[in-house]
Scaffold this motif. Sequence first.
Motif, PDB file in Angstrom:
ATOM      1  N   GLU A 131      22.213 -41.265  40.316  1.00  0.00           N
ATOM      2  CA  GLU A 131      21.293 -42.412  41.140  1.00  0.00           C
ATOM      3  C   GLU A 131      20.616 -42.469  39.428  1.00  0.00           C
ATOM      4  O   GLU A 131      19.754 -41.492  39.689  1.00  0.00           O
ATOM      5  N   ILE A 132      19.957 -43.588  38.142  1.00  0.00           N
ATOM      6  CA  ILE A 132      19.524 -43.138  37.554  1.00  0.00           C
ATOM      7  C   ILE A 132      18.750 -45.197  37.311  1.00  0.00           C
ATOM      8  O   ILE A 132      19.037 -46.061  37.868  1.00  0.00           O
ATOM      9  N   ARG A 133      17.528 -44.494  38.006  1.00  0.00           N
ATOM     10  CA  ARG A 133      16.670 -45.536  38.277  1.00  0.00           C
ATOM     11  C   ARG A 133      15.119 -46.456  36.993  1.00  0.00           C
ATOM     12  O   ARG A 133      14.425 -45.104  36.990  1.00  0.00           O
ATOM     13  N   HIS A 134      15.347 -47.424  37.192  1.00  0.00           N
ATOM     14  CA  HIS A 134      13.960 -47.713  36.118  1.00  0.00           C
ATOM     15  C   HIS A 134      13.158 -48.250  36.822  1.00  0.00           C
ATOM     16  O   HIS A 134      13.648 -49.236  37.879  1.00  0.00           O
ATOM     17  N   ARG A 135      11.786 -47.330  37.319  1.00  0.00           N
ATOM     18  CA  ARG A 135      10.975 -48.056  38.310  1.00  0.00           C
ATOM     19  C   ARG A 135       9.830 -48.954  37.866  1.00  0.00           C
ATOM     20  O   ARG A 135       8.784 -47.640  37.413  1.00  0.00           O
ATOM     21  N   PRO A 136       9.354 -49.978  37.058  1.00  0.00           N
ATOM     22  CA  PRO A 136       8.003 -49.685  36.839  1.00  0.00           C
ATOM     23  C   PRO A 136       6.108 -49.130  37.206  1.00  0.00           C
ATOM     24  O   PRO A 136       7.146 -50.074  38.716  1.00  0.00           O
ATOM     25  N   LEU A 137       5.788 -49.238  36.576  1.00  0.00           N
ATOM     26  CA  LEU A 137       4.843 -48.669  37.809  1.00  0.00           C
ATOM     27  C   LEU A 137       3.807 -50.046  37.755  1.00  0.00           C
ATOM     28  O   LEU A 137       4.286 -51.048  37.513  1.00  0.00           O
TER      29      LEU A 137
ATOM     30  N   VAL B  76      14.247 -36.035  39.589  1.00  0.00           N
ATOM     31  CA  VAL B  76      13.854 -36.152  38.131  1.00  0.00           C
ATOM     32  C   VAL B  76      12.596 -36.999  38.519  1.00  0.00           C
ATOM     33  O   VAL B  76      13.512 -38.189  38.772  1.00  0.00           O
ATOM     34  N   TYR B  77      11.648 -36.941  38.369  1.00  0.00           N
ATOM     35  CA  TYR B  77      11.050 -38.244  38.000  1.00  0.00           C
ATOM     36  C   TYR B  77      10.060 -37.847  36.948  1.00  0.00           C
ATOM     37  O   TYR B  77       9.812 -36.814  36.321  1.00  0.00           O
ATOM     38  N   ALA B  78      10.407 -39.016  36.206  1.00  0.00           N
ATOM     39  CA  ALA B  78       9.464 -38.713  34.248  1.00  0.00           C
ATOM     40  C   ALA B  78       9.150 -39.964  33.698  1.00  0.00           C
ATOM     41  O   ALA B  78       9.291 -41.739  34.346  1.00  0.00           O
ATOM     42  N   SER B  79       8.371 -39.873  32.745  1.00  0.00           N
ATOM     43  CA  SER B  79       7.384 -41.342  32.994  1.00  0.00           C
ATOM     44  C   SER B  79       8.393 -41.935  31.836  1.00  0.00           C
ATOM     45  O   SER B  79       7.926 -43.113  31.866  1.00  0.00           O
ATOM     46  N   GLY B  80       9.287 -41.939  30.635  1.00  0.00           N
ATOM     47  CA  GLY B  80      10.046 -42.059  29.534  1.00  0.00           C
ATOM     48  C   GLY B  80      11.374 -42.309  30.140  1.00  0.00           C
ATOM     49  O   GLY B  80      12.339 -41.677  31.125  1.00  0.00           O
ATOM     50  N   HIS B  81      11.993 -43.275  30.049  1.00  0.00           N
ATOM     51  CA  HIS B  81      13.481 -43.676  29.849  1.00  0.00           C
ATOM     52  C   HIS B  81      14.203 -41.863  29.136  1.00  0.00           C
ATOM     53  O   HIS B  81      12.928 -41.690  28.189  1.00  0.00           O
ATOM     54  N   PRO B  82      15.222 -41.670  30.145  1.00  0.00           N
ATOM     55  CA  PRO B  82      16.101 -40.401  29.737  1.00  0.00           C
ATOM     56  C   PRO B  82      16.049 -40.249  28.183  1.00  0.00           C
ATOM     57  O   PRO B  82      17.565 -41.540  28.189  1.00  0.00           O
ATOM     58  N   CYS B  83      15.957 -39.486  27.336  1.00  0.00           N
ATOM     59  CA  CYS B  83      17.146 -39.872  26.188  1.00  0.00           C
ATOM     60  C   CYS B  83      19.217 -39.131  26.517  1.00  0.00           C
ATOM     61  O   CYS B  83      18.891 -38.343  27.553  1.00  0.00           O
ATOM     62  N   PRO B  84      19.755 -39.147  25.224  1.00  0.00           N
ATOM     63  CA  PRO B  84      21.014 -38.458  26.233  1.00  0.00           C
ATOM     64  C   PRO B  84      21.054 -37.433  25.978  1.00  0.00           C
ATOM     65  O   PRO B  84      22.210 -37.502  26.821  1.00  0.00           O
ATOM     66  N   ALA B  97      19.534 -37.667  40.687  1.00  0.00           N
ATOM     67  CA  ALA B  97      19.044 -38.769  40.164  1.00  0.00           C
ATOM     68  C   ALA B  97      18.187 -38.698  39.343  1.00  0.00           C
ATOM     69  O   ALA B  97      17.095 -37.671  39.526  1.00  0.00           O
ATOM     70  N   VAL B  98      17.756 -39.573  38.720  1.00  0.00           N
ATOM     71  CA  VAL B  98      16.623 -39.746  37.537  1.00  0.00           C
ATOM     72  C   VAL B  98      15.684 -41.081  37.823  1.00  0.00           C
ATOM     73  O   VAL B  98      15.871 -42.366  37.961  1.00  0.00           O
ATOM     74  N   THR B  99      14.062 -41.147  37.716  1.00  0.00           N
ATOM     75  CA  THR B  99      14.573 -42.471  38.498  1.00  0.00           C
ATOM     76  C   THR B  99      12.936 -42.102  36.801  1.00  0.00           C
ATOM     77  O   THR B  99      12.235 -41.244  36.798  1.00  0.00           O
ATOM     78  N   TYR B 100      12.111 -43.791  36.385  1.00  0.00           N
ATOM     79  CA  TYR B 100      11.760 -43.176  35.288  1.00  0.00           C
ATOM     80  C   TYR B 100      10.983 -45.037  35.318  1.00  0.00           C
ATOM     81  O   TYR B 100      11.269 -45.669  36.033  1.00  0.00           O
ATOM     82  N   ALA B 101       9.816 -44.834  34.748  1.00  0.00           N
ATOM     83  CA  ALA B 101       8.233 -46.000  34.907  1.00  0.00           C
ATOM     84  C   ALA B 101       8.782 -46.096  33.485  1.00  0.00           C
ATOM     85  O   ALA B 101       8.423 -48.000  33.075  1.00  0.00           O
TER      86      ALA B 101
END
Lengths: 157, 157
Positions: A131-137, B76-84, B97-101
């Motif tokens: 699961e890869i989610r973009h969740r803007p603040l 994983v919760y990350a500030s930025g888009h994961p790189c490859p 799962a990964v979630t990014y802002a």
Amino acid sequence: MNDANRFLDRAVELARQNVEAGGRPFGALVVRDGEVIATAVNEIHLSHDLTDHAKLLAIRAAARDHGPQVLKGSAVYASGHPCPMCLAAMRLAGVNAVTYAYSNQDAAPFGLSTADLYNELKLPFAEQSMEIRHRPLDGSPRPDLYEQWAKAQSDPE
Amino acid sequence: MNDANRFLDRAVELARQNVEAGGRPFGALVVRDGEVIATAVNEIHLSHDLTDHAKLLAIRAAARDHGPQVLKGSAVYASGHPCPMCLAAMRLAGVNAVTYAYSNQDAAPFGLSTADLYNELKLPFAEQSMEIRHRPLDGSPRPDLYEQWAKAQSDPE
């Protein structure tokens, strides 16, 4: 034996020694200007860290021991087909070329191929099994994180 | 504030603090069963190792401190888009799962997007800008590297 074959042979010999030591069959070396500047083997059997791949460890060792600039224009010789993590890491580090002896086809019968992972990582995020989610603040005001960084870059104290 | 927003806010706060410390604007945390088990920031400004990304360091820290099994099913919760590299590393480690802002679109104006690298890594090896060569060993006899490993696995001393 030419240089490329010699370097590949050494990477395969590292992999073979790693099997004897109880590890996975992967070794790699970093070459710059015809000289081997770092070597590594897969260390998962020691660290149990599933990212401790030979190629990633070899470029990290080269950066640590010689400074990161040494990687720009370097070549990696590896016993096995690079996985997507190591391939991306080599790109980020500025490695110029990678040569490997054993393919994913060689590895597949032993469960060591990363072909399926390559194929999945080519899919749009929404179609991948992770699961890869973009969740803007949604807070207000939204911190201008990247602007702050750019400002710090251009105006260091 | 729900858990996802709270974790994301913390990742962004880590990134913001890293900018203040002279680093790049990236932070990440690993969450398992609702608890933060590891945090990391991008450490390139300290190590000059271009693979020292926040997400890679966070999962390596989690594996080191809690054992690699903890990553299976983690988030994983990350500030930025994961790189490859980090995306593949999370997959290898079993992250769920990964979630990014902040997206690559947010990052692009500041030269921090990895969209171009993603696009290139989707190409066949022969079409990528890094030279990627498969060079089977031509020695005779060819060492049966993977067979040796499989035998060592099934028949440990």
